[in-house]
Design an enzyme around this catalytic site. Structure first.
Site, mmCIF file in Angstrom:
data_model
loop_
_atom_site.group_PDB
_atom_site.id
_atom_site.type_symbol
_atom_site.label_atom_id
_atom_site.label_comp_id
_atom_site.label_asym_id
_atom_site.label_seq_id
_atom_site.Cartn_x
_atom_site.Cartn_y
_atom_site.Cartn_z
ATOM 1 N N THR A 149 34.170 52.358 42.787
ATOM 2 C CA THR A 149 35.387 51.539 42.886
ATOM 3 C C THR A 149 36.595 52.394 42.538
ATOM 4 O OG1 THR A 149 35.234 50.823 40.587
ATOM 5 C CG2 THR A 149 34.142 49.430 42.221
ATOM 6 N N GLU A 297 32.890 46.398 46.444
ATOM 7 C CA GLU A 297 31.603 45.690 46.334
ATOM 8 C C GLU A 297 31.250 44.939 47.613
ATOM 9 O OE1 GLU A 297 34.020 45.739 44.178
ATOM 10 O OE2 GLU A 297 33.329 45.790 42.102
ATOM 11 N N LYS A 405 50.971 34.944 32.264
ATOM 12 C CA LYS A 405 50.776 33.620 31.673
ATOM 13 C C LYS A 405 52.024 33.253 30.886
ATOM 14 C CE LYS A 405 45.829 34.295 31.473
ATOM 15 N NZ LYS A 405 45.540 35.725 31.376
ATOM 16 N N TRP A 410 50.675 29.810 35.173
ATOM 17 C CA TRP A 410 50.516 31.134 35.743
ATOM 18 C C TRP A 410 51.657 31.454 36.707
ATOM 19 C CZ3 TRP A 410 44.650 31.351 37.474
ATOM 20 C CH2 TRP A 410 43.858 31.375 36.315
HETATM 21 N N1 LIG Z 1 45.045 42.230 51.283
HETATM 22 C C1 LIG Z 1 44.986 42.255 49.960
HETATM 23 N N2 LIG Z 1 45.854 41.527 49.241
HETATM 24 C C2 LIG Z 1 45.830 41.532 47.888
HETATM 25 N N3 LIG Z 1 44.975 42.261 47.156
HETATM 26 C C3 LIG Z 1 44.082 43.015 47.823
HETATM 27 C C4 LIG Z 1 44.024 43.052 49.240
HETATM 28 N N4 LIG Z 1 43.017 43.875 49.596
HETATM 29 C C5 LIG Z 1 42.459 44.325 48.449
HETATM 30 N N5 LIG Z 1 43.101 43.821 47.377
HETATM 31 C C6 LIG Z 1 42.835 44.087 45.957
HETATM 32 O O1 LIG Z 1 42.002 45.231 45.832
HETATM 33 C C7 LIG Z 1 40.822 44.883 45.073
HETATM 34 C C8 LIG Z 1 39.658 45.724 45.490
HETATM 35 O O2 LIG Z 1 39.903 47.092 45.200
HETATM 36 P P1 LIG Z 1 38.764 48.206 45.138
HETATM 37 O O3 LIG Z 1 37.457 47.587 45.351
HETATM 38 O O4 LIG Z 1 39.181 49.300 46.050
HETATM 39 O O5 LIG Z 1 38.825 48.805 43.727
HETATM 40 P P2 LIG Z 1 39.352 48.194 42.405
HETATM 41 O O6 LIG Z 1 38.819 46.791 42.329
HETATM 42 O O7 LIG Z 1 40.832 48.382 42.425
HETATM 43 O O8 LIG Z 1 38.675 49.107 41.311
HETATM 44 P P3 LIG Z 1 38.135 48.662 39.858
HETATM 45 O O9 LIG Z 1 37.137 47.537 40.104
HETATM 46 O O10 LIG Z 1 37.486 49.897 39.363
HETATM 47 O O11 LIG Z 1 39.349 48.220 39.113
HETATM 48 C C9 LIG Z 1 40.643 43.404 45.365
HETATM 49 O O12 LIG Z 1 39.878 42.768 44.380
HETATM 50 C C10 LIG Z 1 42.083 42.905 45.366
HETATM 51 O O13 LIG Z 1 42.573 42.683 44.058
#
Ligand SMILES: Nc1ncnc2c1ncn2[C@@H]1O[C@H](COP(=O)(O)OP(=O)(O)OP(=O)(O)O)[C@@H](O)[C@H]1O
Length: 508
Positions: A149, A297, A405, A410
């Site tokens: 990730t 994921e 918050k 929110w």
């Molecule tokens: N179109 C979108 N609009 C808003 N948020 C988005 C969009 N696409 C992806 N995201 C954000 O990116 C996240 C997924 O990111 P990624 O799996 O690349 O790694 P990460 O979750 O940033 O890493 P870590 O879990 O290590 O913090 C999503 O859960 C969401 O929060």
């Protein structure tokens, strides 16, 4: 610019599979890559997975200690690297004792002068190999690739993708309701091949014969524009920060309307697509925007914002309202939003709660961790907060960790950021919560202004006052030269919160 066909890629992938077998690589072994978007990287996508090994694409912009951790954690046996990472590889090599060979992705005449044990040359490695290789059969649930990730909210976690999940995900991308790929398309991948298989595009494009345009490390507005023009790109995929650079470039160079381009569709994902960005694509580029949402994921795509019959012919404002949403679940994915007790919330487009997803390309656990990340019914908690409307369109309001918050309610940092980015002087905006004695937290707007443009705190607040609820108005505005991003284009709010830890809110 290197041009080749999928048949060339296939032949060279077989040569590479032969070479890796000769190095003793067996099904299940992990092969690491530190590489940009390029044809050799694409060949590895097919060679490594095809022979039953696991392609581990590594995010090269992580800290060297993180890369060292990831390579060791994944137990990569061979590490391929682009020349721009030669110095990094030399620095890391003494610590990567499990790696038996380091392969520079180049030809003999360009080999780097570095001290690395078992340094090999990509072109030399495959030059004498046969172009025949009998791809073995194996269980479709076997791992084909892996990636960690982004580490936006903590330490990177390893996720394995199976042949089955990648294939199902690619099929969903190919459909008209997905990216609608065809051999008539020329697709520019500005999303990195080192993260989540570049949204699955290398596989989906090969399946449909779609031309793939791989930009290497070039990520500035001018080079993206030039590639779009010269390669007659019809579909382009990237994160909002990349499109911000492209739009600034065409604006500043007087290239509007962008009629030199044949861009039909732009996919914006990885972070919320700002309304102003969508509007510019629709108005100035005459291009349809597809907003996409996903996670590492999830292989990674979960939703895509495509219109329903009732939206056809809608005016620009209505289209923009729709595009602000992350979209409907791709075939195979199910979603719901739940409250703090896990009870499902109404699909009314207003009730916001944690977004849970289920589906055949969602990981069930992190690499080398035994406990499942799914609940007993198979739902995965995305860590995002969202609404779902009656038509099934999901809209992210925040990451749970970024929600502000205030007084028990929110405030959506994403909505505030999008509203601020509609101001003509604002290049980029981020909103974080600052601790507040009375309200628990209050929003601070952090802004990067466009070069040559100006706006005062009061002007920005007046602008927002017409667009968001009064109690959402940021208590303060800070002006910065740049915002911190991860290598995958996400705002690093943790870093920003750290930067403004001692900030005292001041209205004017
Ligand atoms: N179109 C979108 N609009 C808003 N948020 C988005 C969009 N696409 C992806 N995201 C954000 O990116 C996240 C997924 O990111 P990624 O799996 O690349 O790694 P990460 O979750 O940033 O890493 P870590 O879990 O290590 O913090 C999503 O859960 C969401 O929060």
């Amino acid at each position: 610019m290197h041009h080749c066909t999928y048949a060339d890629i296939g032949r060279r992938a077989k040569q590479m599979a032969n070479a890796l077998s000769r190095l003793g690589i067996e099904p299940g072994d992990r092969i690491g890559t530190l590489a940009w978007n390029g044809y050799r990287h694409l060949e590895l996508y097919f060679a490594v997975s095809g022979m039953g090994a696991v392609l581990h694409t590594i995010n090269p912009r992580l800290f060297p200690e993180q890369i060292e951790f990831i390579v060791s954690h994944a137990e990569d046996r061979v590490l391929f690297f682009d020349l721009s990472f030669a110095a990094l590889v030399e620095q890391l090599a003494p610590h990567l004792t499990g790696v038996q060979a380091f392969v520079a992705m180049t030809e003999r005449s360009h080999m780097p002068d570095i001290r690395v044990p078992n340094l090999l040359c990509f072109e030399e490695l495959i030059s004498d190999e046969s172009e025949e290789f009998a791809w073995p059969s194996f269980d479709e649930r076997q791992a084909s690739s892996m990636c960690y990730t982004s580490g936006t909210t903590g330490n990177p976690k390893g996720v394995l993708y199976s042949h089955r999940s990648s294939l199902l995900h690619s099929l969903a991308l190919c459909t008209r309701e997905g990216f609608g790929l065809s051999s008539l398309d020329s697709a520019l991948l500005v999303v990195p091949m080192f993260h989540v298989n570049a949204w699955g595009m290398p596989y989906a494009c090969a399946m449909t014969g779609t031309k793939l345009v791989l930009p290497g490390p070039a990520l500035d507005g001018a080079s993206i524009y030039e590639l779009m023009r010269s390669e007659r790109v019809t579909l382009a995929l990237g994160v909002p920060t990349v499109w911000m650079m492209l739009q600034q470039h065409v604006e500043s160079q007087g290239l509007l309307p962008a009629s030199e381009l044949c861009l039909e569709r732009v996919v914006i994902g990885g972070a919320a697509a700002p309304r102003s960005q969508v509007e510019r694509f629709e108005r100035d580029f005459d291009t349809r925007v597809m907003h996409a949402w996903g996670m590492t994921e999830m292989s990674p795509l979960g939703t895509l914002c495509a219109p329903l019959p009732k939206h056809v012919g809608a005016d620009l404002e209505a289209r923009l309202d729709l595009q602000a949403k992350q979209g409907r679940a791709l075939f195979g994915v199910t979603m719901k939003v739940v409250d703090e007790d896990g009870a499902e919330l109404l699909r009314d487009g207003r009730s916001a709660g944690r977004l849970l997803v289920k589906g055949p390309w969602i990981a069930s656990h992190y690499y080398r961790q035994t406990e499942t990340i799914l609940d007993e019914e198979g739902w995965f908690d995305t860590g995002d907060v969202a609404t779902i409307d009656a038509d099934g369109y999901m809209q992210i309001t925040d990451r749970a960790k970024d929600v502000i918050k205030s007084g028990g309610e929110w405030i959506s940092s994403i909505d505030l950021e999008n509203a601020a980015m509609g101001h003509p002087a604002v290049a980029e905006a981020a909103v974080i919560g600052i601790p507040h004695e009375k309200w628990q937290e209050r929003p601070l707007l952090v802004v990067v202004l466009k070069s040559g443009k100006s706006a005062s705190k009061a002007q920005l607040r007046d602008f927002l006052a017409e667009r968001v609820a009064k109690w959402w108005l940021p208590d303060d505005v800070a002006f910065v030269d740049a915002l911190p991003h991860t290598a995958t284009g996400k705002l690093q709010k943790m870093k920003l919160r750290e930067q403004f830890r001692d900030h005292v809110l001041q209205a004017d």
